[in-house]
Design a protein around this motif. Structure first.
Motif, short mmCIF file in Angstrom:
data_model
loop_
_atom_site.label_atom_id
_atom_site.label_comp_id
_atom_site.label_asym_id
_atom_site.label_seq_id
_atom_site.Cartn_x
_atom_site.Cartn_y
_atom_site.Cartn_z
N UNK A 1 -2.78 80.19 37.08
CA UNK A 1 -2.01 80.10 38.31
C UNK A 1 -1.23 78.79 38.35
N UNK A 2 0.05 78.88 38.59
CA UNK A 2 0.87 77.66 38.70
C UNK A 2 0.32 76.78 39.81
N UNK A 3 0.21 75.49 39.51
CA UNK A 3 -0.31 74.55 40.49
C UNK A 3 -1.81 74.34 40.42
N UNK A 4 -2.51 75.07 39.54
CA UNK A 4 -3.93 74.78 39.34
C UNK A 4 -4.07 73.38 38.77
N UNK A 5 -5.11 72.68 39.20
CA UNK A 5 -5.25 71.28 38.78
C UNK A 5 -6.70 71.00 38.43
N UNK A 6 -6.92 70.55 37.20
CA UNK A 6 -8.27 70.20 36.75
C UNK A 6 -8.59 68.77 37.19
N UNK A 7 -9.79 68.58 37.69
CA UNK A 7 -10.25 67.26 38.14
C UNK A 7 -11.62 67.00 37.50
N UNK A 8 -11.66 66.04 36.57
CA UNK A 8 -12.91 65.68 35.90
C UNK A 8 -13.67 64.58 36.65
N UNK A 9 -13.25 64.30 37.90
CA UNK A 9 -13.85 63.20 38.63
C UNK A 9 -15.35 63.30 38.82
N UNK A 10 -15.90 64.50 38.77
CA UNK A 10 -17.34 64.66 38.96
C UNK A 10 -18.17 64.34 37.75
N UNK A 11 -17.51 64.08 36.60
CA UNK A 11 -18.29 63.83 35.38
C UNK A 11 -17.81 62.64 34.56
N UNK A 12 -16.53 62.27 34.67
CA UNK A 12 -15.98 61.36 33.67
C UNK A 12 -16.48 59.93 33.82
N UNK A 13 -16.71 59.45 35.06
CA UNK A 13 -17.17 58.07 35.21
C UNK A 13 -18.59 57.91 34.64
N UNK A 14 -19.42 58.88 34.89
CA UNK A 14 -20.79 58.82 34.36
C UNK A 14 -20.78 58.96 32.82
N UNK A 15 -19.93 59.84 32.32
CA UNK A 15 -19.79 59.97 30.87
C UNK A 15 -19.30 58.66 30.26
N UNK B 1 -3.78 77.33 51.02
CA UNK B 1 -2.88 77.34 49.87
C UNK B 1 -3.53 76.68 48.66
N UNK B 2 -4.24 75.57 48.88
CA UNK B 2 -4.94 74.90 47.78
C UNK B 2 -6.10 75.74 47.27
N UNK B 3 -6.79 76.42 48.17
CA UNK B 3 -7.89 77.30 47.75
C UNK B 3 -7.39 78.43 46.84
N UNK B 4 -6.18 78.90 47.09
CA UNK B 4 -5.62 79.97 46.27
C UNK B 4 -5.35 79.51 44.85
N UNK B 5 -5.32 78.18 44.64
CA UNK B 5 -5.10 77.62 43.30
C UNK B 5 -6.38 77.01 42.74
N UNK B 6 -7.51 77.40 43.30
CA UNK B 6 -8.81 76.85 42.91
C UNK B 6 -9.74 77.99 42.51
#
Length: 301
Positions: free
Chosen positions: A138-152, A117-122
């Motif tokens: 798609x409803x429920x899509x969620x952006x996650x900047x965790x891979x870049x924001x701490x280093x930035x 279900x999560x893959x369908x929103x990714x």
């Protein structure tokens, strides 16, 4: 010159700014501004907060509405889109539904139906990106900047210190480092790389006089269930945590680039990840789960 150290917590990790200067008042003021910038970025981009800018962006998912991003967010999305292309889709900022699903604090492995279900929103390929306008279809899509924001954030904090007259120092955000400038005598800062399976020990020490150092791994944010180790780094194609290196450390001209390289290597897996790092021609050190070391960084001690 005296060394002034300013410890604080942000982005879910211990942080420290070390500044070498003759004037404590100037160092204190610069450190305070740098900490404020880190706090601003945490507030804006954290996907653990409700009501912040990122939450508002994600709330638009499925509405068909294009959201106009500011210049900073636009540049970060461009950077993430380039990483998505370089990694054949394994670096994907739309994987927020998956990273939320794999709650390492819960001690529970999600059911396959939940993963599906999560893959369908990714999927970045599903997103409409016409800079600076972003549409999440798609409803429920969620952006996650965790891979870049701490280093930035580490890079931004270092730049703010330089803008405020500090020429010698280093910013440490949970082990991701951005150098403000070498020691006043020209010598490099010494950074320790933890032994992944014994993180209280230092595996290697690395000299840093410029740029940034970032480490990705499966040993600090991790869940162990029935003897199996689950990393916080989730493969958005499979919907499961990666099985890869124990840790990857990369040196680059910025902490942002170093962090992207180390994360991509983790996502690509041991063999392809090592090949990717060799192709980049950056200094790197990778440790396998069995303790085997690869890379071209030599310990300073």
């Amino acid at each position: 010159m005296d060394l002034h150290r300013y410890a604080f917590s942000s982005m879910g990790c211990p942080c420290e700014i070390q500044l070498e200067t003759d004037f404590e008042s100037g160092a204190s003021a610069a450190a305070a501004k740098a900490q404020a910038e880190v706090a601003r970025l945490d507030e804006k981009y954290s996907h653990y907060r409700s009501g912040n800018w990122l939450a508002c962006l994600c709330a638009s998912a499925g509405s068909g509405r294009a959201v106009e991003l500011d210049e900073e967010a636009t540049n970060l999305v461009d950077f993430a889109a380039a990483l998505h292309a370089q990694s054949a889709g394994r670096f994907d900022i739309t994987a927020g539904a998956l990273t939320k699903l794999w709650d390492l604090q819960s001690g529970r492995v999600p059911a396959q139906a939940q993963i599906d279900e999560a893959l369908a929103r990714t999927g970045w390929h599903r997103v409409e990106w016409r800079r600076p306008y972003l549409t999440l279809p798609i409803a429920g899509m969620h952006i996650d900047f965790g891979g870049v924001v701490k280093e930035y954030a580490a890079d931004r904090a270092a730049e703010i210190c330089r803008q405020n007259g500090v020429a010698h120092g280093v910013v440490d955000l949970g082990g991701d480092l951005a150098v403000i400038g070498a020691h006043a005598d020209g010598s490099a800062w010494l950074a320790g790389i933890k032994a992944p399976r014994s993180p209280e020990k230092v595996y290697a020490s690395i000299e840093l006089d410029r740029g940034g150092l970032a480490t990705s791994g499966d040993y600090e944010r991790v869940m162990i269930v029935d003897g199996k180790r689950y990393s916080h780094i989730v493969d958005p194609l499979r919907g499961r945590p990666v099985e890869s290196f124990a840790s990857v450390s990369v040196l680059a001209d910025s902490c942002l680039v170093a962090g992207a390289a180390s994360t991509l290597a983790m996502l690509l897996g041991v063999e392809r990840g090592a090949e990717y790092l060799r192709e980049l021609d950056l200094p790197w050190l990778a440790l396998d789960a069995d303790g085997r070391a690869r890379g071209n960084i030599e310990s300073a001690t």
